[in-house]
Design a protein around this motif. Structure first.
Motif, PDB file in Angstrom:
ATOM      1  N   HIS A   5       0.817  -1.213   0.000  1.00  0.00           N
ATOM      2  CA  HIS A   5       0.000   0.000   0.000  1.00  0.00           C
ATOM      3  C   HIS A   5       0.853   1.267   0.000  1.00  0.00           C
ATOM      4  O   HIS A   5       0.603   2.221  -0.753  1.00  0.00           O
ATOM      5  N   GLU A   6       1.880   1.267   0.851  1.00  0.00           N
ATOM      6  CA  GLU A   6       2.685   2.483   0.994  1.00  0.00           C
ATOM      7  C   GLU A   6       3.429   2.824  -0.292  1.00  0.00           C
ATOM      8  O   GLU A   6       3.480   3.981  -0.713  1.00  0.00           O
ATOM      9  N   SER A   9       1.026   4.231  -2.803  1.00  0.00           N
ATOM     10  CA  SER A   9       0.673   5.615  -2.480  1.00  0.00           C
ATOM     11  C   SER A   9       1.751   6.581  -2.968  1.00  0.00           C
ATOM     12  O   SER A   9       1.454   7.637  -3.535  1.00  0.00           O
ATOM     13  N   GLU A  10       2.982   6.188  -2.770  1.00  0.00           N
ATOM     14  CA  GLU A  10       4.091   7.076  -3.154  1.00  0.00           C
ATOM     15  C   GLU A  10       4.215   7.236  -4.666  1.00  0.00           C
ATOM     16  O   GLU A  10       4.758   8.222  -5.150  1.00  0.00           O
ATOM     17  N   LEU A  12       1.618   7.230  -6.792  1.00  0.00           N
ATOM     18  CA  LEU A  12       0.366   7.620  -7.450  1.00  0.00           C
ATOM     19  C   LEU A  12       0.458   8.931  -8.233  1.00  0.00           C
ATOM     20  O   LEU A  12      -0.158   9.070  -9.290  1.00  0.00           O
ATOM     21  N   ALA A  13       1.211   9.892  -7.709  1.00  0.00           N
ATOM     22  CA  ALA A  13       1.301  11.167  -8.434  1.00  0.00           C
ATOM     23  C   ALA A  13       1.906  10.949  -9.820  1.00  0.00           C
ATOM     24  O   ALA A  13       1.416  11.488 -10.821  1.00  0.00           O
ATOM     25  N   GLU A  36      -9.009  -0.436  -1.920  1.00  0.00           N
ATOM     26  CA  GLU A  36      -9.961   0.679  -1.911  1.00  0.00           C
ATOM     27  C   GLU A  36      -9.287   1.984  -1.487  1.00  0.00           C
ATOM     28  O   GLU A  36      -9.524   3.046  -2.067  1.00  0.00           O
ATOM     29  N   ASP A  37      -8.428   1.921  -0.488  1.00  0.00           N
ATOM     30  CA  ASP A  37      -7.746   3.124  -0.011  1.00  0.00           C
ATOM     31  C   ASP A  37      -6.925   3.771  -1.126  1.00  0.00           C
ATOM     32  O   ASP A  37      -6.925   4.994  -1.302  1.00  0.00           O
ATOM     33  N   LEU A  40      -9.028   5.522  -3.652  1.00  0.00           N
ATOM     34  CA  LEU A  40      -9.412   6.855  -3.158  1.00  0.00           C
ATOM     35  C   LEU A  40      -8.279   7.855  -3.375  1.00  0.00           C
ATOM     36  O   LEU A  40      -8.481   8.969  -3.848  1.00  0.00           O
ATOM     37  N   GLU A  41      -7.097   7.424  -3.008  1.00  0.00           N
ATOM     38  CA  GLU A  41      -5.942   8.324  -3.170  1.00  0.00           C
ATOM     39  C   GLU A  41      -5.713   8.667  -4.636  1.00  0.00           C
ATOM     40  O   GLU A  41      -5.381   9.803  -4.982  1.00  0.00           O
ATOM     41  N   ALA A  43      -7.947   8.876  -6.938  1.00  0.00           N
ATOM     42  CA  ALA A  43      -8.954   9.848  -7.369  1.00  0.00           C
ATOM     43  C   ALA A  43      -8.536  11.270  -7.006  1.00  0.00           C
ATOM     44  O   ALA A  43      -8.656  12.211  -7.803  1.00  0.00           O
ATOM     45  N   ALA A  44      -8.015  11.405  -5.799  1.00  0.00           N
ATOM     46  CA  ALA A  44      -7.581  12.739  -5.369  1.00  0.00           C
ATOM     47  C   ALA A  44      -6.370  13.198  -6.172  1.00  0.00           C
ATOM     48  O   ALA A  44      -6.308  14.343  -6.635  1.00  0.00           O
ATOM     49  N   ALA A  45      -5.417  12.301  -6.340  1.00  0.00           N
ATOM     50  CA  ALA A  45      -4.203  12.673  -7.075  1.00  0.00           C
ATOM     51  C   ALA A  45      -4.548  13.050  -8.510  1.00  0.00           C
ATOM     52  O   ALA A  45      -3.980  14.002  -9.080  1.00  0.00           O
ATOM     53  N   ALA A  47      -7.420  14.298  -9.550  1.00  0.00           N
ATOM     54  CA  ALA A  47      -8.092  15.606  -9.543  1.00  0.00           C
ATOM     55  C   ALA A  47      -7.073  16.731  -9.405  1.00  0.00           C
ATOM     56  O   ALA A  47      -7.189  17.775 -10.043  1.00  0.00           O
TER      57      ALA A  47
ATOM     58  N   ASP B 139       1.266  16.621  -5.155  1.00  0.00           N
ATOM     59  CA  ASP B 139       0.394  16.253  -6.275  1.00  0.00           C
ATOM     60  C   ASP B 139       0.222  17.366  -7.302  1.00  0.00           C
ATOM     61  O   ASP B 139      -0.127  17.101  -8.451  1.00  0.00           O
ATOM     62  N   TYR B 145       8.710  13.362  -1.753  1.00  0.00           N
ATOM     63  CA  TYR B 145       8.428  13.254  -0.318  1.00  0.00           C
ATOM     64  C   TYR B 145       9.609  13.756   0.525  1.00  0.00           C
ATOM     65  O   TYR B 145       9.439  14.489   1.497  1.00  0.00           O
ATOM     66  N   ARG B 167      -5.193  12.947   0.839  1.00  0.00           N
ATOM     67  CA  ARG B 167      -5.819  12.530  -0.426  1.00  0.00           C
ATOM     68  C   ARG B 167      -7.143  11.819  -0.190  1.00  0.00           C
ATOM     69  O   ARG B 167      -8.127  12.050  -0.895  1.00  0.00           O
ATOM     70  N   LYS B 168      -7.151  10.944   0.792  1.00  0.00           N
ATOM     71  CA  LYS B 168      -8.389  10.172   1.026  1.00  0.00           C
ATOM     72  C   LYS B 168      -9.518  11.089   1.462  1.00  0.00           C
ATOM     73  O   LYS B 168     -10.652  10.964   0.997  1.00  0.00           O
ATOM     74  N   LEU B 170      -9.739  14.202   0.781  1.00  0.00           N
ATOM     75  CA  LEU B 170     -10.077  15.015  -0.396  1.00  0.00           C
ATOM     76  C   LEU B 170     -10.997  14.240  -1.335  1.00  0.00           C
ATOM     77  O   LEU B 170     -12.005  14.763  -1.828  1.00  0.00           O
ATOM     78  N   ALA B 171     -10.643  12.994  -1.582  1.00  0.00           N
ATOM     79  CA  ALA B 171     -11.448  12.184  -2.498  1.00  0.00           C
ATOM     80  C   ALA B 171     -12.865  12.006  -1.967  1.00  0.00           C
ATOM     81  O   ALA B 171     -13.843  12.080  -2.724  1.00  0.00           O
ATOM     82  N   SER B 183     -14.177   2.992   3.135  1.00  0.00           N
ATOM     83  CA  SER B 183     -13.172   3.662   3.932  1.00  0.00           C
ATOM     84  C   SER B 183     -11.960   3.961   3.073  1.00  0.00           C
ATOM     85  O   SER B 183     -11.829   3.470   1.983  1.00  0.00           O
TER      86      SER B 183
END
Lengths: 282, 183
Positions: A5-6, A9-10, A12-13, A36-37, A40-41, A43-45, A47, B139, B145, B167-168, B170-171, B183
């Motif tokens: 996961h970590e 996440s790193e 994703l950008a 799922e987490d 979500l990340e 989607a934000a990245a 946007a 982003d 980082y 981010r979460k 925000l989403a 979640s």
């Protein structure tokens, strides 16, 4: 290898920008299917990756104007640059390229540079003291509101000379000193009528009103008509209208605009246009 | 070669050798990104413009201190974030939850674009400042980082956590209709 996961996440950008190598991109995609987490990340990245917020033209012009003035007083980088000429060149280049219409000249961008020394006086522009006086405001009693002025028969000038008229700022500086945004409602209509009433004939009077309205409609900012003149610009009979204005919600009308429409036709001709900040003396 | 086709490092070198037009090209290339970063952090266009100006002046003065250890854009956007912080501090700004943008055209496309921009901005402004700053730096600014940790003076793990959580949140803000149990 299973991506955690970590790590996902790193990445994703870079992932949402399509900057990852193909194999890594595929690993991230695979991880996203089950996490799922991370979705979500993502989607934000995604946007945020397209969340560029460009400046408006006016903001850009204000930035360039400020930069022009600021860089005129400091030395750049490692100071390997010949300061005076270099700054002038920087400013000149900054002034180019943000044209809203055909031509935008921001005289404030020339502030502090070598070319200020050859800026002509209004006498040089208009030839005779009488015409000078016509284009300047009449001296108002101390404390009295400056009045808008119409000047007929301004001698022929080129658009570059018109820009110098703007840089002299003489028709506007009293407006900037006296009026603020709070005064617009009270003075806009009376000053429009006042300028129109000074025109020598009804046709020009109507054109002045039309052209002021055209600018007001085009610029959703606070402006006050301050000046009008008939004359030739770039060899064409033109109506020139000047405004004091600001894009700020409160405070002084700290900028000026000059517009010149060939034949005073603000509906179908392309105006010469320039703007800049009021307040710097010659 | 058209200066616009030159890379950032080439433009920096030209500027340092006396070609001041190279600075203009650099500034124009990056000014919207700097403004975006500043606006996304402050939520105030006037503050963002001040920060953009301050950042570019800093670059003008200090570009010689860029050593090429990180991408020029990374170095530049770090300066932008610092300038943004300074502007907020100078003006005594607390993070503002709302900002105002008036649509300049009435077409549906433009309105939709404005709505989307506002949605993102509102969602960003709901984040704690530290989260928002980290998310925007990474982003939007593309700052790694490690450099965010260095710039903000917190541990690398904290940066990762802020970005991930930010981010979460925000989403979720951007998709209010999604499954509330997710979640």
């Amino acid at each position: 290898m299973v991506m955690d996961h970590e790590t996902c996440s790193e990445l994703l950008a870079a992932f949402v920008r399509g900057e990852l190598p193909e194999d890594i991109h595929a690993e991230v995609s695979k991880h996203l299917e089950t996490c799922e987490d991370c979705r979500l990340e993502r989607a934000a990245a995604a946007a945020l990756a397209v969340a560029l917020e460009p400046m408006t033209e006016l903001e850009r012009r204000r930035l360039h104007s400020s930069l022009g003035k600021a860089t005129g007083t400091i030395r750049p980088g490692r100071a390997r640059i010949a300061a005076a000429l270099g700054v002038a060149a920087t400013i000149a280049v900054l002034a180019v390229g943000f044209a809203m219409k055909d031509r935008v000249v921001s005289p404030s961008l020339t502030e502090g540079s070598a070319d200020t020394v050859d800026r002509p006086s209004t006498e040089e522009l208009f030839g005779t003291p009488a015409q000078d006086e016509a284009i300047m405001f009449e001296s108002a009693p101390a404390g009295a509101p400056p009045q808008p002025t119409f000047a007929a028969e301004v001698r022929t000038m080129s658009s570059s000379e018109m820009s110098r008229l703007g840089s002299s700022k003489s028709p506007f500086i009293e407006f900037a000193t006296f009026y603020s945004v709070a005064d617009i409602d009270a003075y806009y209509s009376p000053y429009t009528r006042q300028l129109a009433s000074q025109a020598p004939d009804d046709l020009l009077s109507r054109k002045i009103k039309d052209c002021i309205k055209t600018v007001s409609d085009k610029f959703p900012y606070h402006l006050l008509p301050a000046f009008a003149a008939s004359g030739e610009v770039d060899g064409r009979p033109s109506l020139i209208v000047g405004f004091a204005w600001t894009e700020r919600p409160i405070g002084a009308l700290d900028q000026y605009m000059l517009w010149a429409w060939p034949d005073g036709d603000c509906t179908s001709t392309t105006p010469v246009y320039l703007t800049g900040e009021i307040g710097e003396s010659e | 070669m058209d200066p616009k086709d030159l890379s950032d490092p080439d433009l920096v070198e030209r500027f340092l050798e006396g070609d001041v037009g190279a600075f203009t090209t650099l500034a124009r290339r990056h000014e919207d990104k700097i403004f975006s970063i500043a606006w996304r952090i402050t939520g105030d266009r006037s503050d963002a413009l001040d920060a953009t100006q301050d950042a570019l002046i800093t670059v003008y003065r200090k570009v010689g201190s860029w050593r090429g250890e990180s991408a020029f854009s990374t170095w530049l956007y770090r300066i932008a974030v610092n300038a943004t912080r300074d502007v907020m501090r100078r003006k005594g700004r607390a993070p503002v939850p709302e900002e105002e943008i008036t649509p300049r055209a009435s077409s549906e496309d433009v309105e939709q674009q404005v709505a989307t921009r506002l949605d993102v901005q509102r969602a960003l402004m709901e984040l704690p400042h530290d989260y928002r700053e980290a998310v925007v730096m990474h982003d939007i600014g593309g700052i790694p980082y490690e450099e965010i940790a260095e710039a903000t003076g917190v541990a690398l793990g904290t940066v990762k956590s802020r970005i991930s959580r930010g981010r979460k949140k925000l989403a979720r803000s951007l998709e209010p209709s999604r499954d509330p149990g997710a979640s």
